[in-house]
Structures are given as structure tokens and as C-alpha cells.
Design a protein around this motif. Structure first.
Motif, mmCIF file in Angstrom:
data_model
loop_
_atom_site.group_PDB
_atom_site.id
_atom_site.type_symbol
_atom_site.label_atom_id
_atom_site.label_comp_id
_atom_site.label_asym_id
_atom_site.label_seq_id
_atom_site.Cartn_x
_atom_site.Cartn_y
_atom_site.Cartn_z
ATOM 1 N N LEU A 31 0.833 -1.200 0.000
ATOM 2 C CA LEU A 31 0.000 0.000 0.000
ATOM 3 C C LEU A 31 0.872 1.256 0.000
ATOM 4 O O LEU A 31 0.663 2.190 -0.788
ATOM 5 N N GLY A 37 2.775 1.919 -3.191
ATOM 6 C CA GLY A 37 1.936 2.569 -4.199
ATOM 7 C C GLY A 37 1.780 4.054 -3.966
ATOM 8 O O GLY A 37 1.742 4.842 -4.918
ATOM 9 N N THR A 69 -7.648 5.749 -4.509
ATOM 10 C CA THR A 69 -6.709 5.470 -3.427
ATOM 11 C C THR A 69 -7.296 5.930 -2.102
ATOM 12 O O THR A 69 -7.280 5.205 -1.097
ATOM 13 N N SER A 78 -10.300 3.909 -0.871
ATOM 14 C CA SER A 78 -9.877 2.672 -0.230
ATOM 15 C C SER A 78 -9.289 2.945 1.149
ATOM 16 O O SER A 78 -9.552 2.220 2.109
ATOM 17 N N ALA A 108 -8.135 -0.890 2.014
ATOM 18 C CA ALA A 108 -6.955 -0.324 2.672
ATOM 19 C C ALA A 108 -7.305 0.153 4.080
ATOM 20 O O ALA A 108 -6.509 0.011 5.017
#
Lengths: 222, 823
Positions: free
Chosen positions: A32, A35, A45, A48, A54
């Protein structure tokens, strides 16, 4: 490609499964964070991170003592009143200024070489990382980026952690030798605090990951 | 946690298929970039590659596809310490990685939110998108606003190389597209290169000098006036040969007397152990007039030379003696202005006349208000001494530039790609291409005043209404004057495209940014030595282009292709086709002149360099043939002689550039009658940069003070202001403010501080006029006016200001690589 939500739906009944849950979470966190430093985070993003897979991962990991504080600090920076699209839009130029060089004086280069070799990219650590990746039949795929880019090193660590490879300890030590400096620099340069907090969390995640995926009594970090 | 057996763990792992971990960041329900690929990269061969740069030829050691070290070419007699910066520039974290577009421009179109220019909000786009955006915008601007709405007079110190000459390539593309606004002249010699053709019939500024071996043998007194060749000869427009250092070493070894006239005790002054004369900046014409007056009063001037080789001294003399304005330009008069004692001025006149004297003037003299007068008056002074054309005497304006005076080799001319415009004789950069042309240093004035009439060299024209600008191979947000005015001016554009290899202050101010390679990531060919021409060098590609960068040739070919002019642009030739064609053209000349040169394949695949012998070049004396017979070898002036009085300039009727050299009070100067501030800001060239190039490298650590550009300040001035060595100081005037690091020294005269030009503009608030420059860009403080109506050159050395110990909030700077603690 593995979807975290589907992985978490499986029952974790056996000790091996429990360990792998922890291992997988540790690796997931690394991936994570890899990224986040690879490209400007997009709306998805933050969706999440706020309420998706996430977010679930962060919630689980926040139960542990090692990661609780850095996770809380990171979440605080992204739990702002703005929606995810607005947040992504606000942070995109910050990403460019911090990591893509266009900030000039404010650039905090996400490369091991820069932090260990007098400010230059593509130095000895690049070659070392290329050889390490090649030993695992891998190479950097982040468009023409040198192999010592933070995201590549971190993704590589995630992979080694996930598969329980003994090399993960050496790679964690490698990251541990420069990522704290990178995080310190970000703490000064990142006015939003988002990437600085992510870097602090990464420092903790590297430490955590090295410990989290040890199936037997193999040597820990030196 | 329980101890789990290896078998159990592996079985569970296999069940979960985790072996694909880390190949991508897509496990969280959002798309992310691929990070790892299965399969190792193919190994690249290691080796050593000979190539070249402004700082000289060098060998690059390559390992694993990376440059790991550079070392100077073994034939370089005086390698520059700046060469180390090459590695930094290739691998700078501020490399432009991929095409990017300012967000507001991309989302809302040309001209949107210009106040956000410089703020750094860019969006990554693909090459296809970027090329398409640029091609369409070029067409839109031309269709909407006409042929004079696109500025492509891009100027700057591009990388060497005869093919990837990005400025020629830009104009080649523009010529094929339709039309554009061009720029003439340059920032180095903008004033002198316009007035010198009126005075001596040639551009003069980039001509070969009386060569160093002759100077060493014949010159008895060498005078460096506003020139610091020990510093500035490190670099060349082509590939540096550094032959000038051999000359200077020989001159020093001989013990020839050297005088340095400069407000700063320069490296050159130290090297020679020279006599240091430190006038007030910008008062050189007064000092020269005082010397000239003494020559006449003491009958030391050469009347025969003036009669035989010059025109108009009789009209200049009354001004010099005060018959026209009741002010004799005596040594005493000059002393009041320049603060050099009258007796010293007289001694200079006597020494000049007594010895075989070479007056070596620097370009800096003319980058000032009324800069034309300095070089005109220096030529006049040399003419009065009567030594022009004699071995070791006269004047020279390039001993400090690109190793002028290094003997020229018997070499063929190496051609390069053309822009499609018609070049003016003597200056490849002064093309007549374009629908309109402005003097290059007036670009901001043009943007601020569309339609305004301006004078230039006897002509009048109007500034075009430019809507789009395309910049390559230059960094105007470093080399242009009055940064805050410039910030405001560039916000007027609809579209600003910048093509470069790193995020310069200019690139940060663009709308569309394209990543170009450095010259070490492409093949090219170049001469060694601007004046020496001692070799032709294969500039072989050292490494593959980093990130998504493309060569300048490829970029402009792509845009041309999109404009439907691809074949016309490339003429069907590849990079290597062009390089071979340039070499073969030189080879044809060489064969005719019986100069030994290998065929191209043997050259390129062999040593990669062909050197040429020096024969007649060892004895060249500038203006020797003119002196020998002025009738058979006249100058290119109307009279065929050195024009101390120019009827052509007289006809122009300018109030700021009369028909003979004279003293004009600049808009501001140290000790000036109406000048507000008490300190002159000297903006000379840096020792460890090429203008702004290499500012972002480790070299900066060798000179920066507290992370800032140094501010050299005299001990007395520092004491009066409570400034100590190493303090952070604020330098300011009505035009702007910068931070700098104090270096207290007696190697600078009182009343003058020095902040070298080329420090990268580092605004506290990007895009905001008036904001503090955190690093120390001297051009925040300089004036943006033309030298005069004649040349409209820049006044990069015209600035006064004040300095104080900085007591404001901490603004940690960490230029370009963000060292620990950067904010």
C-alpha cells in the motif's frame, strides 16, 4: 492479482493461517505504501484508505503496538472534510513538488542513491538493487525508474515478506538504512503532512514486516 | 505467536497464491502502477565512452548502463573542476521524467489561471498527448492571432552538438509550421556586437584574438579590464579546449606585467599577482576618457596611426578636451566619477603608451546601461595608443571567452543542422528567419508592451502581441533581468512550452513541459575549441535516455510530423545520417586542403576524435593585415577605417548613443547623483557554474554559504552593517529581495557587493511577483532596460541595492536536491 477483501473473507483457522494473515497484512501495508510513493494518489486510493480494503487493513494493523501511532497519525492527515477527489487533486501537485523534481528546492527524492550517494540518482544502490531483483528473477517495472526507487524496494520487500523469503531481513535492513532519513526530510518539506506521515508509517512498517513473517526460529535482524 | 512448521506455512502460502505479491499495488481495490516485473533485465555492456561538453572532452566510465565516473580527456591541458558536475546533471533528482502539463491549462485551456504558473501544479501526460497538445496550440495561435503571436526566439546556453542544436531545431520546426517571432543577438555581448560593426566593421566579439604565443612573446603590459579569464575560460560554446590557460601560464612564467581593472580582486588578478585597480562599477568610460585625456595632454597618443587607420578622431577630440561641453575629460574629472586617483589614471596612460600594451576587455563592460560606449571607447583608447595590428598590442575582447587567443588549427569547418532561415554573415544566431524579430533581451518588454514601438540599430519596429512562447536550451528565469517584472510578464502568455532535461526555474513556470535528454544520452558531433578548432569529436551516446526523455531532434520531428511536415523536417534522415553528413562535408573540405581525416566509419568506430595541426595559427595578429596595408585590407566600416566617429550612428539621432564614444550617467550607479542605494551589486560570472548550469550539483557545496549563494562584501561595509562572515543576509532594492550568505573580504572594493549571476531563482511563493528569493538569484535585483536605442542589449550588471543581516523567519533552502532539513 490478489484482492485483499477476498483474502480477508477466508476463515483463519490454523496457526499457519493465522501467521500468514499477519504476514499478509504486513506485506499488504508495505505494498500500500509503495503505491503511495509511486505515483500521485488518485481518488480511488483515498476511497480505499478511508473506507475500503486499505482502511480495513489499517484498522487491523492499528491493533498492534508497533503500528498504532503511525497509522493514527497517517489517517489523521487524510481524514479531512474534503471528498476523495478533492483530496487527490490537492495532493497531486504536492506529489510533483516533493518527488518528481519540479519542486526544485523542496524535492525529496525517493531514491536510495540520492540519500546515500551525494544527491545523485542511479548510483551504486541502483546496481545493487538490480542484482538483488535479478536474483529473484525480477526487475523494476515502474516505468524506467531506477531499481532503488522507494516504491520498488518496498514492493520487493512486500513480496519477500509475503513469501517468507529469508532475504527479507537484509532488504528490511537496507531500507531501514535510508528511509528514516527520507522520512525526516519529508517531515520538513511536506506542508500537507500526508506523505510525511506515510513515510513515518513506512519506517514502522519495515520494522514490523521484518518481524511479522517469521514462521520458525530463524534469525531475526542483526 | 505460535511456531509454525515450514511445511504448514508453505502449504498455506501456496493455497493463497501469494507468490505474485509485490508485482502491483492493485490489491486494495484501486489501480496502481506496476512496480515489479518477472524476469531480470538484460545486462548492458560496460565500457568507457569519449564525449564532450561545454567544460571539455571527457571519458565516461559506464557500468551496468550507468555512468559511474568521468575523467577529462587526456589531451585537455587544463581540465575544469566543473566537469564533475556533469554526473550530477545526468542524475539530478530534478530531471524531468515525463511530459507534464499545468493542471489549469490542461483542464481549462490556454491562458487559464496564469497566476498559478510557477506554483508547480502539473499533471503527467503521455508523449502522444503532449505532442498533440503542442501541435494543436501552435496551429490555434497562428490561426487566431496570426504569424507574430508565437515566440521562438529561444535563447540560452544549449548543449553543444551540431545536430541536437535545440534552438535551430525549434526554429526549423517553426519555419515549417508557418511563422514565428524570432530574437536577434545574445545576452553575452548584446551591446558590443551591434556597435562594433559600426566601429571596426565586424562583429568583433567572437573573432580570433592576437594569439597567446604572440602575446607571450611581444606584450609588455597585459590589461584585463572587467575580465576574469581564469574563471570564465573554463567553458566554451562548443567543447572546451582550455588552450587559453596554456597562454596565461606562459605569460605568468615570463613575468609580464599584468593589470586587472575590476571592482573585485579576481582569480586572474591573484594568478598573475597583478596590479589591482578598482574603479566604481559602470564608470569605465570615464576612466578610459581620463586616460585618453592624459595621452593627449602629455602628447603620448599616436597621431599618425589615428590619421592613417581611423576616422573621426578630430570630432572626438573636442569632446575629450571639453571644447564641446566645457568639461575636459581630465584625469581629475574621471577620478571624481570612478574613484581611481587622478595620479593613478595618469600613470596608467603613461604605462599604456610606454609599453606594448594589450587591452583585454571583458563582455561585462557592455552588459551595463550605455554598454555600447565601453567597447567603443576601449577601441578608441587602443587606437590612440597606436598599437592595433602590432604583435602583442591593441585590444582584444575574447581573451576571457572560450579561450580566445588559443591558436587556430588547420581544420575544416564543421557544419550543423540549419533552422531554414537565412543566416546573417558572422553570427549564426542572428538569423533573419521569422515574421518579426526583437533584440533577445527585450523579451519581457515585448510581453509587457505589445504594439509599443522600439528602436534598434537605426530601425523602428513594434513589439508583436505574443500569445505563445516555446523555450529550449535556455533558462530565462536565470539569465533575464528584473525577475519580478519577468514573472508578471510571462503570466500574460496563453501558453508557455519548455523543453529541457531538468526542472529549471523556467520549466517550473511553463504550461507544457517536455523531457529532453542530456547530450550524454544521444549521438552528436562537435568541434573542440571555439577558436582553436583543434579537433572534431564524436559525441557518442554514453547511456540510454533516462525516464521518458527524448532527444531534441526526435521531439521536434514528432511535432513536425503532427503538423504534417515530418518529412520536410527530417529530410528522411536519421540521427546518424545527419551526423555522417556533417562529418562528410568537413571531410570534403579537408581533402581539398590536404588535411588528413579518416573516413566516417573509421572516425566513429575508432578513436572518435580527429585532431588537426596548428601551423600558421601560431603567429596570427589581429588587424595585422589591416595595419600592413589599410587600402588593400580595409575594415568593413563605411570609411574602411576604425570609426571613432560614426556618421551612420549620427544619422540615427539617438539621445542615448551619440556619434562618438562619450560618458553617460547610467540610470543608477555607485555614487551616482540620483542613485538611491549605497551599494553596487556586482553580478559577475561564477567560478563553479556555467551561468545557471550546474547550480543544482554537488559543486554548489563548495561555495554556498549557509545554503545560499555567496554575497562577497568588503570588510568595512560588513562592519558598518553588523554583518559577519557566514551570516545569512537579505539583499534588496526597489525591484526585489534575495537571501544570500555573507563572505566578508577585502578582495572587493568598498561600496560593492558581489552576488554571482546564475543562482537558481527560488521563490518563497512560486509565481508571485515580489516574493523573496530564498537561494540568491542576482537577477531579481538587476534592471530590465535596454543598453541604449542602438543595441537594446541587457544591463545585467546594472544594479544597486542594500544589504542587511537577515532577521526574518527561517527559510531553510536546499536547492534542487533537498538536503536534510529542507523546507
Amino acid at each position: 492479482m490478489t484482492d485483499l477483501s477476498s483474502v480477508r473473507a477466508r476463515p483463519a483457522a490454523t496457526p499457519a493461517a493465522l501467521l500468514l494473515d499477519a504476514t499478509e497484512d504486513a506485506a499488504s501495508l508495505l505494498l500500500l505504501l509503495a503505491g503511495l510513493f509511486a505515483a500521485p494518489p488518485e481518488e480511488g486510493t483515498f476511497l480505499s484508505l478511508r473506507r475500503g480494503a486499505a482502511a480495513d487493513l489499517l484498522t487491523r494493523l492499528a491493533d498492534g503496538a508497533t503500528l498504532a501511532a503511525p497509522i493514527a497519525a497517517f489517517r489523521a492527515t487524510i481524514e479531512t472534510p474534503e471528498d476523495e477527489a478533492t483530496l487527490a487533486r490537492r495532493l497531486a501537485p504536492v506529489f510533483g513538488l516533493l518527488f518528481l523534481g519540479l519542486g526544485g528546492p523542496s524535492t525529496v527524492a525517493p531514491y536510495e542513491s540520492v540519500h546515500r550517494c551525494g544527491g545523485r540518482m542511479w548510483q551504486a544502490p541502483t546496481g545493487e538493487m538490480e542484482r538483488l531483483l535479478a536474483a529473484h528473477d525480477l526487475s523494476a517495472a515502474l516505468e524506467r525508474e531506477p531499481a532503488d526507487h522507494l516504491s520498488i524496494e518496498t514492493a520487493f520487500l512486500a513480496r519477500l515478506v509475503a513469501i517468507g523469503h529469508p532475504d527479507r531481513h537484509a532488504l528490511a535492513r537496507r531500507l531501514g538504512a535510508w528511509v528514516p532519513t527520507f522520512a525526516d526530510d519529508l517531515a520538513h518539506a511536506d506542508g500537507t503532512g500526508v506523505f510525511a506521515a506515510a513515510a513515518r508509517l513506512l519506517v514502522a512498517a519495515i520494522e514490523h514486516a521484518s518481524d511479522a513473517s517469521t514462521p520458525r526460529n530463524e534469525p531475526r535482524k542483526a | 505467536m505460535s511456531i509454525v512448521s515450514d511445511t504448514e506455512f508453505q502449504a498455506e502460502m501456496s493455497r493463497r497464491s501469494l507468490l505474485g505479491w509485490g508485482l502491483a499495488a492493485g490489491v486494495f481495490g484501486f489501480a496502481g502502477p506496476s512496480l515489479l516485473s518477472v524476469g531480470a533485465r538484460a545486462a548492458t555492456p560496460d565500457g568507457e565512452v569519449l564525449t564532450g561538453s561545454h567544460w571539455g572532452a571527457f571519458r565516461a566510465k559506464v557500468e551496468g548502463g550507468r555512468v559511474v565516473s568521468v575523467k577529462p580527456w587526456e589531451k585537455d591541458p587544463a581540465p575544469s573542476h566543473q566537469l564533475a558536475g556533469v554526473l550530477d546533471s545526468i542524475y539530478s533528482p530534478t530531471r524531468i521524467k515525463y511530459p507534464m502539463v499545468r493542471r489549469a491549462w490542461l483542464e481549462k485551456g490556454p491562458g487559464a489561471a496564469p497566476e498559478t504558473r510557477g506554483a508547480g501544479d502539473f499533471v503527467r501526460v503521455t508523449w502522444d498527448q503532449a505532442i498533440d497538445l503542442i501541435a494543436k496550440e501552435l496551429q490555434r495561435v497562428e490561426k487566431t492571432y496570426g504569424p507574430t503571436a508565437t515566440f521562438a526566439g529561444s535563447y540560452g546556453w544549449k548543449s553543444p552538438g551540431r545536430l541536437h542544436n535545440c534552438q535551430s531545431l525549434l526554429r526549423r520546426m517553426m519555419n515549417l509550421k508557418g511563422n514565428f517571432v524570432n530574437a536577434s543577438g545574445d545576452y553575452s555581448t548584446g551591446a558590443a556586437q551591434v556597435i562594433m560593426p559600426h566601429v571596426v566593421g565586424t562583429l568583433e566579439m567572437y573573432e580570433q584574438q592576437t594569439v597567446w604565443p604572440v602575446v607571450v612573446a611581444e606584450t609588455q603590459l597585459m590589461v584585463f579590464w572587467g575580465a576574469d579569464p581564469m574563471v570564465t575560460n573554463q567553458i566554451s560554446w562548443t567543447i572546451g579546449d582550455h588552450g587559453g590557460y596554456e597562454g596565461m601560464k606562459a605569460l605568468k612564467a615570463k613575468g609580464t606585467k599584468v593589470i586587472c581593472i575590476d571592482p573585485v580582486k579576481t582569480e586572474t588578478c591573484d594568478f598573475f599577482g597583478a596590479q589591482w585597480i578598482a574603479p566604481r562599477p559602470q564608470t569605465d568610460v570615464a576612466l578610459m576618457l581620463g586616460i585618453a585625456h592624459t595621452l593627449v595632454v602629455e602628447k603620448l597618443h599616436d597621431e599618425k596611426f589615428l590619421k592613417d587607420y581611423t576616422a573621426g578622431f578630430d570630432k572626438f577630440l573636442p569632446y575629450l578636451m571639453g571644447e564641446t561641453d566645457k568639461q575636459p575629460k581630465s584625469a581629475e574629472w574621471a577620478a571624481e566619477i570612478c574613484e581611481v586617483p587622478a595620479e593613478t589614471i595618469k600613470e596608467l596612460a603613461r604605462a599604456f603608451a610606454k609599453n606594448r600594451t594589450m587591452l583585454a576587455g571583458g563582455f561585462s563592460l557592455q552588459r551595463q546601461h550605455y554598454g555600447e560606449q565601453r567597447h567603443w571607447m576601449l577601441v578608441t583608447l587602443a587606437a590612440m595608443l597606436g598599437q592595433i595590428g602590432l604583435p602583442g598590442g591593441g585590444f582584444g575582447f575574447s581573451y576571457h571567452y572560450a579561450n580566445g587567443g588559443a591558436p587556430s588549427a588547420d581544420a575544416p569547418v564543421l557544419t550543423g543542422i540549419t533552422d531554414g532561415g537565412k543566416a546573417k554573415e558572422g553570427a549564426a544566431w542572428m538569423t533573419e528567419a521569422g515574421a518579426a524579430t526583437i533584440p533577445c533581451a527585450r523579451v519581457v518588454d515585448m510581453l509587457m508592451n505589445p504594439g509599443k514601438e522600439f528602436d534598434f540599430n537605426g530601425k523602428k519596429a513594434k513589439y508583436p502581441n505574443v500569445k505563445m512562447a516555446y523555450w529550449v536550451g535556455g533558462n530565462p528565469f536565470a539569465h533575464h533581468q528584473d525577475r519580478n517584472r519577468q514573472v508578471a510578464a510571462f503570466q500574460k502568455l496563453d501558453t508557455f512550452v519548455v523543453q529541457d532535461f531538468q526542472w529549471t526555474p523556467t520549466a517550473r513556470f511553463a504550461d507544457i513541459v517536455l523531457p529532453a535528454t542530456t547530450s550524454y544520452e544521444r549521438n552528436d558531433i562537435e568541434s573542440v575549441g571555439d577558436y582553436a578548432g583543434s579537433a572534431i569529436l564524436a559525441m557518442k551516446k554514453v547511456i540510454e535516455p533516462v525516464f521518458e526523455s527524448k532527444t531534441d531532434y526526435e521531439i521536434f520531428a514528432l511535432i513536425s510530423e503532427k503538423l504534417g511536415k515530418g518529412k520536410e523536417f527530417t529530410e528522411g534522415k536519421s540521427e546518424m545520417d545527419w551526423i555522417k553528413s556533417f562529418y562528410d562535408a568537413a571531410l570534403t573540405q579537408a581533402k581539398a586542403k590536404k588535411i588528413a581525416m579518416p573516413e566516417f566509419d573509421a572516425f566513429w568506430n575508432g578513436a572518435g576524435v580527429v585532431e588537426f595541426p596548428v601551423t600558421v595559427g601560431k603567429t596570427f595578429v589581429r588587424y595585422g593585415k589591416f595595419r600592413e596595408d589599410p587600402l588593400l585590407n580595409p575594415l568593413g566600416t563605411p570609411s574602411g577605417k576604425i570609426e571613432i566617429y560614426s556618421k551612420n550612428i549620427e544619422k540615427m539621432g539617438y539621445d542615448d548613443c551619440g556619434p562618438h564614444p562619450m560618458w553617460y550617467e547610467p540610470v543608477e550607479r555607485l555614487g551616482g547623483p540620483t542613485t538611491k542605494y549605497k551599494l553596487h551589486v556586482d553580478t559577475s560570472h561564477p567560478k563553479s557554474r556555467l551561468h545557471s548550469q550546474l547550480c543544482g550539483t554537488s559543486l554548489r557545496e563548495t561555495y554556498a554559504i549557509a545554503g545560499h549563494e555567496p554575497c562577497l562584501i568588503n570588510t568595512k561595509d560588513a562592519e558598518a552593517r553588523g554583518i559577519k562572515d557566514g551570516d545569512v543576509v537579505r539583499v534588496y532594492n526597489d525591484r526585489g529581495q534575495i537571501l544570500a550568505g555573507a563572505k566578508v573580504s577585502d578582495a572587493i572594493r568598498p561600496g560593492v557587493i558581489r552576488v554571482n549571476e546564475g543562482g537558481w531563482y527560488d521563490p518563497l511563493e512560486g509565481g508571485k511577483p515580489g516574493t523573496l528569493c530564498r537561494y540568491g538569484d542576482a537577477n531579481v535585483l538587476t534592471v530590465d532596460i535596454g543598453t541604449s536605442k542602438l543595441a537594446q542589449g541587457n544591463c545585467g550588471h546594472t544594479a544597486v541595492g542594500e544589504v542587511e543581516k537577515y532577521t526574518g523567519p527561517t527559510v531553510t533552502i536546499g536547492v534542487f536536491t533537498a538536503p536534510k532539513g529542507a523546507a
